[in-house]
Structure formats: C-alpha cells, structure tokens
Design a protein around this motif. Structure first.
Motif, PDB file in Angstrom:
ATOM      1  N   ASN A 117     -43.815   9.495 -27.063  1.00 41.84           N
ATOM      2  CA  ASN A 117     -44.247  10.665 -26.294  1.00 41.84           C
ATOM      3  C   ASN A 117     -43.459  10.708 -24.990  1.00 41.84           C
ATOM      4  N   LYS A 118     -42.573  11.722 -24.848  1.00 41.86           N
ATOM      5  CA  LYS A 118     -41.741  11.718 -23.650  1.00 41.86           C
ATOM      6  C   LYS A 118     -42.452  12.322 -22.453  1.00 41.86           C
ATOM      7  N   GLU A 119     -43.445  13.190 -22.708  1.00 42.08           N
ATOM      8  CA  GLU A 119     -44.127  13.866 -21.602  1.00 42.08           C
ATOM      9  C   GLU A 119     -44.798  12.878 -20.643  1.00 42.08           C
ATOM     10  N   VAL A 142     -38.869   4.834 -28.346  1.00 45.02           N
ATOM     11  CA  VAL A 142     -38.791   5.259 -29.740  1.00 45.02           C
ATOM     12  C   VAL A 142     -37.869   6.470 -29.876  1.00 45.02           C
ATOM     13  N   ASP A 143     -37.756   7.255 -28.832  1.00 46.93           N
ATOM     14  CA  ASP A 143     -36.842   8.396 -28.846  1.00 46.93           C
ATOM     15  C   ASP A 143     -35.450   7.870 -29.229  1.00 46.93           C
ATOM     16  N   SER A 144     -34.764   8.539 -30.154  1.00 51.42           N
ATOM     17  CA  SER A 144     -33.531   7.970 -30.714  1.00 51.42           C
ATOM     18  C   SER A 144     -32.461   7.730 -29.650  1.00 51.42           C
ATOM     19  N   GLU A 145     -32.361   8.631 -28.671  1.00 56.59           N
ATOM     20  CA  GLU A 145     -31.340   8.491 -27.630  1.00 56.59           C
ATOM     21  C   GLU A 145     -31.609   7.263 -26.772  1.00 56.59           C
ATOM     22  N   HIS A 146     -32.884   7.096 -26.412  1.00 59.92           N
ATOM     23  CA  HIS A 146     -33.237   5.985 -25.531  1.00 59.92           C
ATOM     24  C   HIS A 146     -33.198   4.662 -26.276  1.00 59.92           C
ATOM     25  N   MET A 208     -34.559  22.074 -23.784  1.00 59.21           N
ATOM     26  CA  MET A 208     -35.564  21.477 -22.904  1.00 59.21           C
ATOM     27  C   MET A 208     -35.737  20.004 -23.258  1.00 59.21           C
ATOM     28  N   ASN A 209     -35.727  19.730 -24.567  1.00 56.55           N
ATOM     29  CA  ASN A 209     -35.908  18.362 -25.019  1.00 56.55           C
ATOM     30  C   ASN A 209     -34.899  17.424 -24.369  1.00 56.55           C
ATOM     31  N   LYS A 210     -33.645  17.885 -24.278  1.00 54.85           N
ATOM     32  CA  LYS A 210     -32.618  17.009 -23.691  1.00 54.85           C
ATOM     33  C   LYS A 210     -32.845  16.824 -22.200  1.00 54.85           C
ATOM     34  N   GLY A 211     -33.309  17.893 -21.535  1.00 56.87           N
ATOM     35  CA  GLY A 211     -33.630  17.771 -20.114  1.00 56.87           C
ATOM     36  C   GLY A 211     -34.760  16.775 -19.884  1.00 56.87           C
ATOM     37  N   LEU A 212     -35.801  16.832 -20.739  1.00 54.71           N
ATOM     38  CA  LEU A 212     -36.909  15.867 -20.633  1.00 54.71           C
ATOM     39  C   LEU A 212     -36.377  14.451 -20.866  1.00 54.71           C
ATOM     40  N   GLU A 213     -35.405  14.336 -21.769  1.00 51.83           N
ATOM     41  CA  GLU A 213     -34.848  13.017 -22.070  1.00 51.83           C
ATOM     42  C   GLU A 213     -34.037  12.457 -20.907  1.00 51.83           C
ATOM     43  N   VAL A 214     -33.420  13.349 -20.111  1.00 48.09           N
ATOM     44  CA  VAL A 214     -32.701  12.879 -18.914  1.00 48.09           C
ATOM     45  C   VAL A 214     -33.704  12.231 -17.951  1.00 48.09           C
TER      46      VAL A 214
HETATM   47 MG    MG Z   1     -34.564  12.514 -28.831  1.00 48.28          MG
END
Ligand code: MG
Length: 382
Positions: A117-119, A142-146, A208-214
């Motif tokens: 959960n990135k939020e 768990v997010d693939s990028e992280h 937006m997803n990528k911004g949240l991931e930043v």
């Molecule tokens: Mg991701």
C-alpha cells in the motif's frame, strides 16, 4: 533459518496483491503460514481463502455478513491483527487510505511489514519511518520499483547518487491531449503490461502512480526527491535502476509479475525457487526502450512530485483527492483529464500543516475528500 515457518497476516487478501500473496504462500506451504486474513469486500472469496489456509483470525468491515458465512475462526480488528504477537510479517495489501492505520500499528509493534500500500507512506512517511526505526520494524517494499531498488542496493554500503524509477507509461503514453480527454473507463482499465487492481491501474494511466512512487522512494531510501527521476520504459522488464557515486548503474530485471516482489519481501533475506514464476526469455527479448515522461500531458506526475517536495499534509491531500477523483472517473461522473484538474484545485486550496500528527493527516484527508466532492457538485470540471 531454512526451516523456520514465517507466520503471516494478509490484510487485503481478496485484492490483486492479496490473491497473489496467497499464491506464493500456496507454493511454499513449509515456509509460510497464514494466521490472519482480512478483506473489506468479496466475502465469498474470503470464505474460500479461510477454508483453504485455515487462519486463526479473520477480519471484514462487514462483521454481520461475515457471521453468516460458515467460517470457523475468530474475528480480530485490522490493527490488532497487524500487531498480533505471533505474526512475523504483515502484508499490507489493502488499497488507499485504509492501509494507513494498520501500517502504523504494524510498525509500532515492530513487525516485518511487506508494504504494497503506497498511500500509507505517501500520507504519513515521516511518522511511519520514525516509528519503524524506534521499534526496529522492517519495511519490506512490495511495489515492483521499490523492490528493484532495494535489490540493487543490497550489498552496497554507501548511499546511492540517484534512483531511477521506471514506468510503463500506461496505455495512453502516445495519446494527444484531445484523445486523453475522451478516454473511457474500459480503455483506462486495460494496462499493457501489468495485472493490477482498479485504483492503481487508473493511477498508472494518469502517471499519478509514478508520482506516488517517487514520494514512497524518498521515504523508503532516505533520498531527496531531486535525486529521484522517472524514466518511461514501456516493456516493464527493468523494474528500476540505481546510479552510484562513481557513475555505475545497477538494474533489476524480470518478467512483469507481482508474485516475484511479493515473494522476495516474504522470503527476505533469502530467495526461493518458484517454478511458477515466469523467466525472461532472451530468445524473444530483443529491445528495451527508454523515453522521458511528458509532464504536460500527464500533469498528475508533477502534482505528486511537488506535493512530496512541499511535504507536510500536502501528500495526504494529494492521495485523498486522487482516490475520490479516480472513484468519480470509474463511476463515469468525470472525464479522465478531470482527475488531474480536481487534484490540482484541491492542492491549491489546501492550508498545509508542517510535520503533521496522524490526526492532522486524517483531518487533511477528510478535508480533501470533501473538497473534491464540493468541486464536482459545483459542476466545476467538464
Ligand atoms: Mg509500482
């Protein structure tokens, strides 16, 4: 440590990440044991999962409906499940704001937290990271990028120079502004490379997803957002990259399948052989492409990066406004491009609080939800 069974609580077990988590558990019955399952909707699936994995505890928002199902385990509220003494690892796979309080409960209890959960990190990164340090909780991305960045950083003992988050670019990366304003819900839910839940699929299409991931990467890896960049990589084979101070760059590659980062978070620091995970096929893989993101056609990316830079309650407002706007788009009440418009308006009207408490974050969240609703009923967008 090979024979130790990890005891898991999976919050959000009927969602996309939750179901894939249970697939990983099913592949390694001697490594993982489920002791708690929680889901808000889809009680039929929850009942099936309970019958298969036989947890001690179950949670659903709708306790009444749960009591009508033929389930033989005890009810336990979400935050109690996340901090239950026998739980080794808590998988936070619920979507949106509802991940926040269980994540805080899990880090306060010093758990290993497999965080999908990135939020929660975006809204309350400062609180969660501080509590994790204080209570020796480990946050396992768990997010693939992280997960990719985490894997690249393993074995390094110096701080990285730059994190490079890759993005598929979503289904509309070559759409004109006019085409973007006519995007339908069906089109937006068709993601080219990943199978995901509805909210994150729309967030991927708006970037937006990528911004949240930043913002997420900023907190997870203690990296200033100026040293985090986004790169469009349509094939979703490289999941992210890390550049070191000598200019050397490491990448993590795999076929896009969320079960791999989920499994790594669960088995860490070990890797496990899972024959069900697809391998990269070097005979058919001929080309990996990269391009710069277009901030003008995808304004959500910048809105998120800016909100992260300003900090305080801005990221919570960003998340809340986006969550409501995405819901409005999914129910066909606003256009695709109105998502960015509503989030921008809400951020502009927000009175921020610096270094907010959890209560102030939740108050900002509630304010933003109300604001988006108000902006929409005023007939403002469209
Ligand atoms: Mg991701």
């Amino acid at each position: 440590m090979g024979s130790i069974i990890k005891q898991l609580a999976v919050l959000g077990s009927t969602g996309s990440i939750g179901q894939q988590t249970l697939e990983v558990v099913r592949a390694f019955p001697h490594r993982f044991r489920i002791i708690g399952l929680a889901a808000s909707k889809n009680l039929d699936l929850l009942a099936k999962q309970v019958n298969e994995f036989k947890p001690r505890f179950v949670y659903s928002q709708d306790r009444e409906a749960l009591s009508h199902l033929n389930i033989e385990c005890d009810f336990l509220p979400l935050e109690e499940m996340a901090s239950y003494p026998q739980v080794d690892t808590v998988v936070i796979a619920v979507s949106g704001r509802s991940g926040l309080l269980p994540t805080v409960a899990a880090v306060k209890a010093g758990k290993n937290v497999a965080l999908a959960n990135k939020e929660s990190l975006v809204m309350a990164g400062e609180i969660i990271i501080n509590e994790a340090k204080l209570n020796k909780a480990q946050i396992l991305p768990v997010d693939s990028e992280h997960s990719a960045i985490w894997q690249c950083l393993k074995g390094e003992n110096q701080k990285a120079a730059q994190l490079i988050l890759t993005a598929s670019g979503g289904p509309f990366r070559h759409f004109s502004p006019a085409q973007l304003s006519e995007v339908t819900v069906e089109q937006a839910l068709e993601h080219p490379s990943w199978q995901m839940g509805r909210k994150v699929t729309i967030d991927s299409a708006t970037l937006m997803n990528k911004g949240l991931e930043v913002i997420e990467a900023h907190w997870l890896f203690d990296m200033p957002s100026d040293n985090i960049r986004v790169l469009i990589h349509a094939q979703s084979i490289i999941h992210s990259l890390v550049e070191f101070i000598d200019g050397s760059v490491k990448a993590q590659l795999s076929y896009p399948d969320m079960r791999l980062p989920i499994q790594y978070a669960l088995s860490y620091p070990e890797r496990l052989p899972n024959p069900e995970l697809p391998r990269l096929n070097w005979d058919s893989l001929s080309r990996l492409t990269f391009e710069q993101p277009d901030f003008s056609r995808f304004p959500c990316l910048n809105l998120a990066i800016e909100a992260g830079r300003k900090g305080g309650t801005y990221p919570a407002v960003l998340c809340a406004a986006d969550e409501v706007a995405v819901e409005l788009f999914l129910s066909q009440r606003i256009k695709f491009t109105d998502i960015a418009y509503l989030v921008k308006q809400t951020l502009e009207q927000h009175q921020p609080v610096a270094h907010p408490t959890l209560e102030e974050i939740l108050a900002a969240d509630a304010w933003a939800r109300e604001k988006v609703t108000q902006l929409t009923t005023e007939g403002n967008p469209c």
